[in-house]
Scaffold this motif. Sequence first.
Motif, short mmCIF file in Angstrom:
data_model
loop_
_atom_site.label_atom_id
_atom_site.label_comp_id
_atom_site.label_asym_id
_atom_site.label_seq_id
_atom_site.Cartn_x
_atom_site.Cartn_y
_atom_site.Cartn_z
N GLU A 296 0.81 -1.21 0.00
CA GLU A 296 0.00 0.00 0.00
C GLU A 296 0.85 1.27 0.00
OE1 GLU A 296 -3.16 -0.20 -0.30
OE2 GLU A 296 -3.41 -2.35 0.05
N GLN A 297 2.17 1.14 0.04
CA GLN A 297 3.02 2.31 0.16
C GLN A 297 3.17 3.06 -1.17
OE1 GLN A 297 6.83 1.36 1.80
NE2 GLN A 297 6.02 1.02 3.87
N ARG A 298 3.57 4.30 -1.03
CA ARG A 298 3.98 5.10 -2.19
C ARG A 298 5.50 5.08 -2.24
NH1 ARG A 298 2.23 8.91 -5.67
NH2 ARG A 298 3.78 10.40 -6.43
N GLN A 299 6.04 4.57 -3.34
CA GLN A 299 7.49 4.52 -3.53
C GLN A 299 7.78 5.11 -4.92
OE1 GLN A 299 9.07 0.62 -2.64
NE2 GLN A 299 7.75 0.40 -0.84
N SER A 300 8.17 6.35 -4.93
CA SER A 300 8.28 7.09 -6.18
C SER A 300 9.44 6.64 -7.05
CB SER A 300 8.42 8.58 -5.89
OG SER A 300 7.30 9.07 -5.17
N ASP A 301 10.35 5.83 -6.51
CA ASP A 301 11.49 5.39 -7.31
C ASP A 301 11.16 4.26 -8.26
OD1 ASP A 301 11.30 3.67 -4.86
OD2 ASP A 301 12.93 2.62 -5.86
N VAL A 302 10.05 3.55 -8.03
CA VAL A 302 9.81 2.29 -8.72
C VAL A 302 9.74 2.46 -10.23
CG1 VAL A 302 8.10 0.47 -9.06
CG2 VAL A 302 8.76 1.14 -6.75
N LEU A 303 9.01 3.47 -10.69
CA LEU A 303 8.86 3.62 -12.14
C LEU A 303 10.21 3.92 -12.79
CD1 LEU A 303 7.03 3.58 -14.58
CD2 LEU A 303 6.55 6.00 -14.20
N GLY A 304 11.08 4.62 -12.09
CA GLY A 304 12.41 4.85 -12.63
C GLY A 304 13.14 3.55 -12.91
N GLU A 305 13.05 2.61 -11.97
CA GLU A 305 13.69 1.31 -12.18
C GLU A 305 13.11 0.60 -13.39
OE1 GLU A 305 16.08 0.98 -10.31
OE2 GLU A 305 15.67 1.77 -8.31
N VAL A 306 11.79 0.65 -13.52
CA VAL A 306 11.13 0.00 -14.64
C VAL A 306 11.56 0.63 -15.96
CG1 VAL A 306 8.89 -0.42 -15.75
CG2 VAL A 306 9.15 -0.76 -13.28
N MET A 307 11.59 1.95 -16.01
CA MET A 307 11.95 2.64 -17.25
C MET A 307 13.40 2.38 -17.64
SD MET A 307 9.21 4.15 -18.35
CE MET A 307 9.81 5.39 -19.51
N PHE B 251 12.57 11.69 -0.10
CA PHE B 251 13.83 10.95 -0.17
C PHE B 251 14.59 11.33 -1.44
CE2 PHE B 251 11.41 8.24 2.74
CZ PHE B 251 12.35 8.06 3.75
N THR B 252 15.88 11.60 -1.27
CA THR B 252 16.69 12.02 -2.41
C THR B 252 16.76 10.93 -3.47
OG1 THR B 252 17.98 13.46 -0.95
CG2 THR B 252 18.95 12.88 -3.08
N HIS B 253 16.94 9.69 -3.05
CA HIS B 253 16.99 8.61 -4.04
C HIS B 253 15.70 8.53 -4.83
CE1 HIS B 253 16.04 4.41 -5.22
NE2 HIS B 253 17.23 4.50 -5.77
N SER B 254 14.56 8.68 -4.16
CA SER B 254 13.28 8.63 -4.88
C SER B 254 13.22 9.72 -5.94
CB SER B 254 12.12 8.79 -3.90
OG SER B 254 12.03 7.69 -3.02
N ARG B 255 13.70 10.93 -5.58
CA ARG B 255 13.68 12.03 -6.53
C ARG B 255 14.62 11.74 -7.71
NH1 ARG B 255 9.71 13.74 -3.88
NH2 ARG B 255 9.35 15.95 -3.54
N VAL B 256 15.77 11.16 -7.42
CA VAL B 256 16.69 10.82 -8.50
C VAL B 256 16.04 9.82 -9.47
CG1 VAL B 256 18.87 9.61 -9.03
CG2 VAL B 256 18.79 11.34 -7.21
N MET B 257 15.27 8.89 -8.92
CA MET B 257 14.64 7.90 -9.79
C MET B 257 13.44 8.49 -10.54
SD MET B 257 16.76 5.61 -9.52
CE MET B 257 15.92 4.53 -10.68
N VAL B 258 12.80 9.53 -9.99
CA VAL B 258 11.81 10.27 -10.77
C VAL B 258 12.50 10.89 -11.98
CG1 VAL B 258 10.31 12.30 -10.78
CG2 VAL B 258 10.24 10.71 -8.84
#
Length: 659
Positions: free
Chosen positions: A346-357, A406-413
């Motif tokens: 149920e969490q929001r993890q903004s980095d995930v789509l970056g990994e997929v892309m 989170f800085t990592h999440s922003r980097v993955m955005v």
Amino acid sequence: MPGHESTPIEEYALLGDTETAALVSRQGSIDWLCLPRFDSPACFAALLGTPEHGRWLLGPRDEARSTRRYLDHSFVLETVHETATGAVKVTDLMPIGDGRADIVRSVEGLHGVVAMRHEWVVRFEYGQVRPWVSRGTGHRLDSDVIRAVAGPDMLVLRGTRLPSAHDGRHVDEFEVRAGETHTFSTTWFPSYEPVPPPIDIDSRTEETIRVSTHWASRCDYEGPHRDLVVRSLLTLRALTHSRFGGIVAAPTTSLPEDFGGERNWDYRYCWLRDASLTLEALLASGYVDEARLWRNWLVRAVAGDPEDLQIMYAVDGARRLPERTLEHLPGYAGSVPVRVGNGAVEQRQSDVLGEVMIALDEARRRGLEVLPQAWAMQRVLVDELARHWDAPDNGLWEIRGPRRHFTHSRVMVWAALDRAVRGVEEWGLEGPVDRWRELRDRVREEILAKGYDADRGTFTQHYDTREVDASLLLIPLVGFLPPDDPRVLGTIAAVEQDLMRDGFLLRYRTQSGVDGLAGDEHPFLACSWWLVSAYAVSGQVDKATALMDRLVTLFNDVGLVSEEYDPANGRMVGNFPQAFSHLAFIGAAHALAAATRTGAAKGAPGEPPAQTPANGSVASPGGTTASEGTAASDPVTPEPALRNGDADGADRAPERSGS
């Protein structure tokens, strides 16, 4: 000590048929098995309790010296037990490629006489449900079988010598002399179907070894620790469901990150992040067909409203993974709660789509064919991310405390937008490239302004702290900044200074309270391998080599490694075997090999460091840089990107693809 607390995690080996997997101890006890697939309830759950929660033991009765190995490049396990009176060889496997769910075990006398102990204890529903067990004829080809049935599940045990019922278990002791062989098999099937026929053990064993060894032969990696790289690739394959395409993070649940504590999680599901990184490791090593299987799984799993994108799914793409605790299990080393399901869904993890892309961009570069609906899916998901990119999230580590920037999440955005732009600019795909490019550059400017501590010269874990996080090591690996950028070098130094414990790297300092959990944890092995990659791409190859040489000693005798490591007590910690650890090792090996080939470690004038374009799991020598996303105000001029990752940097016309 309850249950199998006395059996160290590293004493287990993996058996698998690419649809599920089992853990078998050096002493011959299968203490964990979920049937018919990775995320099904366990029928042998002694790993998290006691033998009364289900196990299948076939091992020497008396004290023995036991050595083991996998045959060729398979997961056919051969264990030799030497006792004071003789020696036997036990061969264990789960045959692959036949659509069945079998475990096959044979014991062969080598010399002298060895007394063997055989114990078959079936407990469905994670050790909670005691089945109805009966003995009789199974299939028309059988003379005798033991059946265990409860609800929809049935197991049958076949063998040349079957154990006898005793106090809710089936047990036997027998002697094996030189030249004698006993064979056994356990088969799962739906209880409403007829008992399936016995398998031809010899032919299925030979075919399993042949298919696995052929798969391994396709690995094109040539560099340090090649044997371990191949075994890690095989482990990733074993954790990939061969029909569905889902890649599980580990075959186990609730092996603790903190012995006796609450950091116990269910990893038998498909995280988009972990699966994307697994895909990158496979692609870097020559496996494109696997990318196709996973991409097709991804399209099915995320189909629907883009606002409903989850960070993880079941093996078949199902969405509901409610977390619950199993009160009847005492837990490994008394670590409770024992959890099944995972509330992080149920969490929001903004980095995930970056990994997929990143993974799908790399698949295009490796020649994956067009699938228009896959690009259409990416467009929709990127547009959805663009609407909510600035919201705080739970981050890479699934923080259960307050959401942060989170800085990592922003980097993955940034990475998601960057790969979307590349899809249009480099591959001729359709999309609102001007809007994506503008937002990508805006995200980058924010990260450099808010995620960087200029006083200390390092990026920070999130915007409201001066703490660092091992995920910051990925900044050069995804191309956000060149690896020789002073801000990258400063971050590597800060992570090394703050997070190194006994020569290995923590994810972050739990003492900061950021994760909202009690207790501590041990060094996270993927992070140490990220540090190897960061050292390698930034030209610090001597340090990368020294750390890699230390890390490879942590693999157990059959080439498997867990999530974390306890250096004080010299033992593995966490779910096992862990895909994240294996894929990060593969990436570190590639990065180190690339750096060694280019001589970047010597810091030759004018020679850029070798680079790796993905989160430590891909190390193409050509790599990528931040050239497309560099803000005009940024004083650093990054190296130009090489389009195809060729070792010599030569450009080739990219093939059009819609992956």
